[in-house]
Design a protein around this motif. Structure first.
Motif, PDB file in Angstrom:
ATOM      1  N   ARG A   1       4.253   4.366  -4.143  1.00 13.29           N
ATOM      2  CA  ARG A   1       4.137   5.845  -4.513  1.00 13.29           C
ATOM      3  C   ARG A   1       2.871   5.878  -5.532  1.00 13.29           C
ATOM      4  O   ARG A   1       2.177   6.277  -5.958  1.00 13.29           O
ATOM      5  CB  ARG A   1       4.938   6.269  -5.549  1.00 13.29           C
TER       6      ARG A   1
ATOM      7  N   ARG B   1       0.925  -1.046  -0.396  1.00 19.12           N
ATOM      8  CA  ARG B   1       0.486  -0.026   0.190  1.00 19.12           C
ATOM      9  C   ARG B   1       0.327   1.100   0.041  1.00 19.12           C
ATOM     10  O   ARG B   1       0.289   2.407  -0.561  1.00 19.12           O
ATOM     11  CB  ARG B   1      -0.951  -0.056   0.995  1.00 19.12           C
ATOM     12  N   LYS B   2       1.974   1.018   0.104  1.00 20.56           N
ATOM     13  CA  LYS B   2       2.646   2.401   0.279  1.00 20.56           C
ATOM     14  C   LYS B   2       3.821   2.681  -1.378  1.00 20.56           C
ATOM     15  O   LYS B   2       3.751   4.004  -0.910  1.00 20.56           O
ATOM     16  CB  LYS B   2       3.759   2.940   1.626  1.00 20.56           C
TER      17      LYS B   2
ATOM     18  N   ALA C   1       0.035   5.253  -2.639  1.00 22.61           N
ATOM     19  CA  ALA C   1      -0.213   5.818  -1.512  1.00 22.61           C
ATOM     20  C   ALA C   1      -0.096   7.002  -2.309  1.00 22.61           C
ATOM     21  O   ALA C   1      -1.271   8.193  -1.407  1.00 22.61           O
ATOM     22  CB  ALA C   1       1.621   6.069  -0.859  1.00 22.61           C
ATOM     23  N   THR C   2       0.216   7.844  -3.256  1.00 17.83           N
ATOM     24  CA  THR C   2      -0.275   9.049  -3.898  1.00 17.83           C
ATOM     25  C   THR C   2      -1.050   9.929  -3.943  1.00 17.83           C
ATOM     26  O   THR C   2      -1.832  10.573  -4.089  1.00 17.83           O
ATOM     27  CB  THR C   2       0.887   9.956  -4.868  1.00 17.83           C
TER      28      THR C   2
END
Length: 371
Positions: free
Chosen positions: A144, A141-142, A147-148
């Motif tokens: 980019r 989920r992190k 997440a962004t």
């Protein structure tokens, strides 16, 4: 005698997901199997079945159903976009989240859908993460690309949470007063009073058994004592005990209402709250579905004339099963820590979210800072 229409819905049968990604609604994770290099045996096969049962118990039925729908929606979206759901692609999932937030249609020939709330989008992403894990993939989920996009959605579309109205003490008294004193009325009176005094979730109410280990699907059991009832619950946050003291009068005492229901329904084993025959004179064996609690709250809110100044549709939308928990948190004139313990919250901040009326300036930091 046919029963009333309060029937539990059974979960859809589970099937193994294909490598392409089955978009049917499963309520079980993909199957647990032996490694290919291990020779099967009767003992190992039984252990596989046991492991599958534990895997199913890792999340509630409602959570599994929600995750199954999340996966079905995503795989259908992928098919319409001409791509595959497996293996996971952070770039495609970022586009999927953007599509959910913007409400654009799946294709130029189909109308746009309603944009989803930030909380629903976040839940959809959790569902995808869980489904990928069950299929042997890891979704970061992190990343980019995910997440962004999610951060931008939250920044642009986040709104304060919409809270259900609290059912206060005077409200619950008026609601139980609308119920008859037949068997069904005794049951529903016990549900409302027990749920209110215990600050219980609707799933916790209907999952109660009379004794420990009465049924495999039990979510807890009761013990009636001289000074009240002790509920032992297997709740979302783990096992906890809930003490429900006796009330000031029999008319509003949750323990008395529970005793009356169990006595006249002749229930001494198995689920506490069950359906009744159509004529309301006989208790059945089947456990009530938690949706019965929500329907009961809405019906008695209307019958009691609570918030009568509002149109009926708004009144129905204002109250739900969470209104009982919010009612206890808002009405109990005791130290906040006791309310926190009763609701099973890990933090006082979570308890305060349930308090619809409280002293928001109980600590004046302005004066404490010398101003």
């Amino acid at each position: 005698m046919p029963s009333e229409t309060e029937k539990s819905t059974s979960a859809p049968s589970a099937e193994h997901a294909t490598a392409r990604g089955d978009d049917r609604c499963h309520t079980e994770p993909p199957g647990i199997t032996l490694p290919s290099y291990v020779a099967g045996s009767g003992t190992l096969d039984r252990l596989v079945d046991t492991a599958r049962a534990y895997a199913r118990a890792a999340a509630s039925d409602n959570t599994l159903r929600a995750y199954a729908k999340d996966w079905a929606h995503f795989t259908r979206w992928c098919r319409m976009k001409g791509t595959e759901p497996l293996p996971p692609s952070p770039e495609m999932i970022g586009l999927y989240l953007a599509d959910l937030a913007s409400g654009s249609g799946p294709s130029s020939s189909q109308p746009a859908s309603r944009p989803l709330s930030v909380s629903t989008i976040d839940r959809r992403l959790s569902g995808l993460t869980w489904n990928y894990a069950q299929r042997g993939f890891s979704l970061d989920r992190k990343n980019r690309h995910i997440a962004t996009v999610l951060a931008g959605i939250k920044r642009k579309h986040a709104r304060p949470p919409v809270q259900k109205a609290a059912i206060l003490a005077e409200d619950i008294v008026a609601m139980v007063a609308t119920l008859p004193f037949d068997l069904r009325g005794l049951r529903d009176r016990a549900i409302l009073l027990l749920g209110y005094a215990g600050g219980l979730r609707r799933s916790e109410i209907v999952s109660l058994d009379v004794h420990k280990d009465d049924t495999p699907e039990s979510g807890g059991w009761i013990e009636i004592l001289d000074r009240g009832a002790l509920l032992t619950l297997n709740a979302k946050t783990g096992w906890r005990e809930v003490e429900i003291g006796r009330g000031s009068t029999d008319q509003t005492c949750p323990v008395h209402a529970l005793e009356q229901w169990l006595h006249f329904a002749k229930i001494d084993f198995g689920p506490v709250f069950v359906g009744t025959s159509r004529d309301g004179k006989r208790a059945l064996d089947a456990r009530l579905n938690d949706k019965h609690v929500a329907r009961l709250i809405k019906r008695t809110v209307l019958d009691a004339g609570i918030r009568a100044e509002l149109p009926e549709k708004e009144r129905l939308a204002l109250f739900s099963g969470h209104s009982l928990r919010a009612g206890l948190a808002s009405s109990a004139e005791v130290d906040e820590r006791y309310v926190q313990k009763q609701l099973g919250h890990a933090s006082a901040e979570m308890t305060r979210r349930y308090q619809r009326r409280r002293d928001r300036f109980r600590v004046n930091l302005t004066k404490a800072a010398g101003l």
